[in-house]
Design a protein around this motif. Structure first.
Motif, PDB file in Angstrom:
ATOM      1  N   LEU A 127      16.971  -5.820  51.831  1.00  0.00           N
ATOM      2  CA  LEU A 127      16.869  -7.086  52.032  1.00  0.00           C
ATOM      3  C   LEU A 127      15.701  -7.711  51.118  1.00  0.00           C
ATOM      4  O   LEU A 127      15.749  -9.035  50.764  1.00  0.00           O
ATOM      5  CB  LEU A 127      16.921  -7.627  53.406  1.00  0.00           C
ATOM      6  CG  LEU A 127      18.360  -7.154  53.869  1.00  0.00           C
ATOM      7  CD1 LEU A 127      18.390  -7.439  55.517  1.00  0.00           C
ATOM      8  CD2 LEU A 127      19.607  -7.555  53.183  1.00  0.00           C
ATOM      9  N   ARG A 128      14.690  -7.331  51.338  1.00  0.00           N
ATOM     10  CA  ARG A 128      13.545  -7.824  50.629  1.00  0.00           C
ATOM     11  C   ARG A 128      13.783  -8.026  49.211  1.00  0.00           C
ATOM     12  O   ARG A 128      13.431  -9.077  48.508  1.00  0.00           O
ATOM     13  CB  ARG A 128      12.151  -7.019  50.762  1.00  0.00           C
ATOM     14  CG  ARG A 128      10.995  -7.492  50.088  1.00  0.00           C
ATOM     15  CD  ARG A 128       9.589  -6.848  50.169  1.00  0.00           C
ATOM     16  NE  ARG A 128       8.661  -7.221  49.151  1.00  0.00           N
ATOM     17  CZ  ARG A 128       8.160  -8.350  49.258  1.00  0.00           C
ATOM     18  NH1 ARG A 128       8.088  -8.979  50.377  1.00  0.00           N
ATOM     19  NH2 ARG A 128       7.050  -8.538  48.493  1.00  0.00           N
ATOM     20  N   TYR A 134      15.784 -14.561  44.493  1.00  0.00           N
ATOM     21  CA  TYR A 134      15.672 -15.868  44.528  1.00  0.00           C
ATOM     22  C   TYR A 134      14.560 -16.484  44.546  1.00  0.00           C
ATOM     23  O   TYR A 134      14.194 -17.808  44.398  1.00  0.00           O
ATOM     24  CB  TYR A 134      16.315 -16.357  45.888  1.00  0.00           C
ATOM     25  CG  TYR A 134      17.965 -15.994  46.220  1.00  0.00           C
ATOM     26  CD1 TYR A 134      18.798 -16.894  45.670  1.00  0.00           C
ATOM     27  CD2 TYR A 134      18.094 -15.002  46.775  1.00  0.00           C
ATOM     28  CE1 TYR A 134      20.027 -16.836  45.869  1.00  0.00           C
ATOM     29  CE2 TYR A 134      19.564 -14.580  47.031  1.00  0.00           C
ATOM     30  CZ  TYR A 134      20.422 -15.355  46.413  1.00  0.00           C
ATOM     31  OH  TYR A 134      21.888 -15.156  46.607  1.00  0.00           O
ATOM     32  N   PHE A 135      13.291 -15.687  44.403  1.00  0.00           N
ATOM     33  CA  PHE A 135      11.978 -16.382  44.472  1.00  0.00           C
ATOM     34  C   PHE A 135      11.518 -17.280  43.404  1.00  0.00           C
ATOM     35  O   PHE A 135      11.085 -18.355  43.500  1.00  0.00           O
ATOM     36  CB  PHE A 135      10.910 -15.221  44.433  1.00  0.00           C
ATOM     37  CG  PHE A 135       9.443 -15.779  44.735  1.00  0.00           C
ATOM     38  CD1 PHE A 135       8.941 -16.244  46.094  1.00  0.00           C
ATOM     39  CD2 PHE A 135       8.517 -16.016  43.551  1.00  0.00           C
ATOM     40  CE1 PHE A 135       7.912 -16.812  45.979  1.00  0.00           C
ATOM     41  CE2 PHE A 135       7.326 -16.358  43.855  1.00  0.00           C
ATOM     42  CZ  PHE A 135       7.139 -16.955  45.115  1.00  0.00           C
ATOM     43  N   HIS A 136      11.604 -16.803  42.185  1.00  0.00           N
ATOM     44  CA  HIS A 136      11.175 -17.580  41.093  1.00  0.00           C
ATOM     45  C   HIS A 136      11.638 -18.893  40.841  1.00  0.00           C
ATOM     46  O   HIS A 136      11.064 -20.205  40.594  1.00  0.00           O
ATOM     47  CB  HIS A 136      11.245 -16.996  39.833  1.00  0.00           C
ATOM     48  CG  HIS A 136      10.744 -17.683  38.647  1.00  0.00           C
ATOM     49  ND1 HIS A 136      11.372 -18.593  37.606  1.00  0.00           N
ATOM     50  CD2 HIS A 136       9.076 -17.470  38.062  1.00  0.00           C
ATOM     51  CE1 HIS A 136      10.549 -18.910  36.630  1.00  0.00           C
ATOM     52  NE2 HIS A 136       9.308 -18.470  36.802  1.00  0.00           N
ATOM     53  N   ARG A 148       9.265 -18.317  51.176  1.00  0.00           N
ATOM     54  CA  ARG A 148       8.258 -17.691  51.902  1.00  0.00           C
ATOM     55  C   ARG A 148       8.661 -16.642  52.623  1.00  0.00           C
ATOM     56  O   ARG A 148       8.054 -15.574  52.695  1.00  0.00           O
ATOM     57  CB  ARG A 148       7.477 -18.636  52.826  1.00  0.00           C
ATOM     58  CG  ARG A 148       6.567 -19.754  51.895  1.00  0.00           C
ATOM     59  CD  ARG A 148       5.648 -19.274  51.168  1.00  0.00           C
ATOM     60  NE  ARG A 148       4.900 -20.093  50.248  1.00  0.00           N
ATOM     61  CZ  ARG A 148       5.014 -20.618  49.135  1.00  0.00           C
ATOM     62  NH1 ARG A 148       6.239 -19.953  48.456  1.00  0.00           N
ATOM     63  NH2 ARG A 148       4.387 -21.272  48.442  1.00  0.00           N
ATOM     64  N   THR A 149       9.802 -16.776  53.300  1.00  0.00           N
ATOM     65  CA  THR A 149      10.320 -15.573  54.441  1.00  0.00           C
ATOM     66  C   THR A 149      11.569 -15.348  54.166  1.00  0.00           C
ATOM     67  O   THR A 149      12.591 -16.250  53.841  1.00  0.00           O
ATOM     68  CB  THR A 149       9.848 -15.892  55.667  1.00  0.00           C
ATOM     69  OG1 THR A 149      10.690 -16.887  56.165  1.00  0.00           O
ATOM     70  CG2 THR A 149       8.398 -16.071  55.908  1.00  0.00           C
ATOM     71  N   HIS A 150      12.197 -14.134  54.634  1.00  0.00           N
ATOM     72  CA  HIS A 150      13.468 -13.980  54.905  1.00  0.00           C
ATOM     73  C   HIS A 150      13.826 -13.264  56.040  1.00  0.00           C
ATOM     74  O   HIS A 150      12.865 -12.619  56.732  1.00  0.00           O
ATOM     75  CB  HIS A 150      14.075 -12.986  53.604  1.00  0.00           C
ATOM     76  CG  HIS A 150      13.774 -11.690  53.873  1.00  0.00           C
ATOM     77  ND1 HIS A 150      14.522 -10.547  54.677  1.00  0.00           N
ATOM     78  CD2 HIS A 150      12.616 -10.975  53.550  1.00  0.00           C
ATOM     79  CE1 HIS A 150      13.690  -9.596  54.614  1.00  0.00           C
ATOM     80  NE2 HIS A 150      12.861  -9.467  53.750  1.00  0.00           N
ATOM     81  N   SER A 151      14.881 -13.526  56.537  1.00  0.00           N
ATOM     82  CA  SER A 151      15.375 -12.866  58.005  1.00  0.00           C
ATOM     83  C   SER A 151      15.988 -11.361  57.993  1.00  0.00           C
ATOM     84  O   SER A 151      16.286 -11.228  56.723  1.00  0.00           O
ATOM     85  CB  SER A 151      16.474 -13.818  58.939  1.00  0.00           C
ATOM     86  OG  SER A 151      17.764 -13.804  58.125  1.00  0.00           O
ATOM     87  N   ASP A 152      15.919 -10.984  58.971  1.00  0.00           N
ATOM     88  CA  ASP A 152      16.766  -9.679  59.077  1.00  0.00           C
ATOM     89  C   ASP A 152      18.286 -10.168  58.760  1.00  0.00           C
ATOM     90  O   ASP A 152      18.651 -11.434  58.979  1.00  0.00           O
ATOM     91  CB  ASP A 152      16.721  -8.991  60.395  1.00  0.00           C
ATOM     92  CG  ASP A 152      15.300  -8.362  60.794  1.00  0.00           C
ATOM     93  OD1 ASP A 152      14.609  -8.095  59.765  1.00  0.00           O
ATOM     94  OD2 ASP A 152      15.189  -8.070  61.807  1.00  0.00           O
TER      95      ASP A 152
END
Length: 222
Positions: A127-128, A134-136, A148-152
């Motif tokens: 998942l990471r 999607y980051f850039h 900044r963050t993603h969930s389980d």
């Protein structure tokens, strides 16, 4: 009512005959994505909404989390778990995607006004990796990269179907549960300080949207 079946029927999920008619043909993630792209965007012109699957099918419009509910329901109807992931940004709108797996790798079904935040092929080992894809392009009008963050993975089978499939009201409780799910940092504070702002070419490309709103700035959020 909680439904735990791996492959529920439309009746198990409380779907009407018309709702089942719309969802049954969506037998692959690809077909689900095409269906969501064909829906109008929900710009929440009359105020904030968090519609259930029933609300989306009735209004034929959705924003990202409403579309993710619909995708998860269609996946579940065809024997796949209804999983969502929350992507959290700083100083920007969050984004919610529906998850699926193929050959041990993760992919995503997603509705967005921009090409950057849509579908992901199932090629990500965890998942990471998927979230970092999607980051850039996840950036605000000030050119700053904001993710900044993603969930389980959140399994919607833990909620009553009345909470997100057939709810006639807004599904705020499920939305809050997504916010409360364990989240994981994508970059460190030191990395945050060295992020390069998006350049003029990237900002011009960001003006390409599928759905137009009377409020252009509002249209950019989805």
């Amino acid at each position: 009512m909680l439904v735990r079946k791996r492959h529920p029927t439309a009746a198990d999920l409380g779907l009407t005959a018309e709702e089942a008619r719309l969802l049954r043909p969506l037998s692959t993630p690809w077909r689900i994505q095409e269906f969501l792209v064909g829906l109008s965007a929900n710009f929440e012109d009359q105020g904030d909404t968090l519609r259930s699957v029933r609300g989306v099918l009735r209004h034929r419009r959705a924003h990202c989390i409403e579309a993710a509910f619909t995708a998860a329901c269609a996946l579940w109807l065809h024997g796949e778990p209804p999983l969502l992931m929350d992507l959290v940004a700083k100083g920007d709108s969050d984004h919610v995607i529906a998850l699926f797996r193929r050959n041990g790798c993760w992919g995503a079904i997603s509705k967005s006004n921009h090409v950057w935040l849509r579908w992901r092929d199932p090629v990500y080992r965890n998942l990471r990796e998927l979230a970092m894809s999607y980051f850039h392009e996840y950036a605000n009008d000030d050119r700053r990269k904001t993710l900044r963050t993603h969930s389980d993975a959140v399994d919607l089978r833990q909620f009553d179907i009345e909470d997100w499939v057939t709810n006639e009201d807004d599904c705020w409780d499920v939305g809050a549960a997504l916010d409360d799910a364990p989240h994981h940092r994508l970059i460190t504070p030191a990395q945050t300080r060295t992020l390069m702002p998006r350049d003029d070419m990237e900002m011009r490309a960001d003006d390409l949207v599928q759905y137009e709103s009377a409020d252009r700035k509002r249209a950019r959020r989805y």
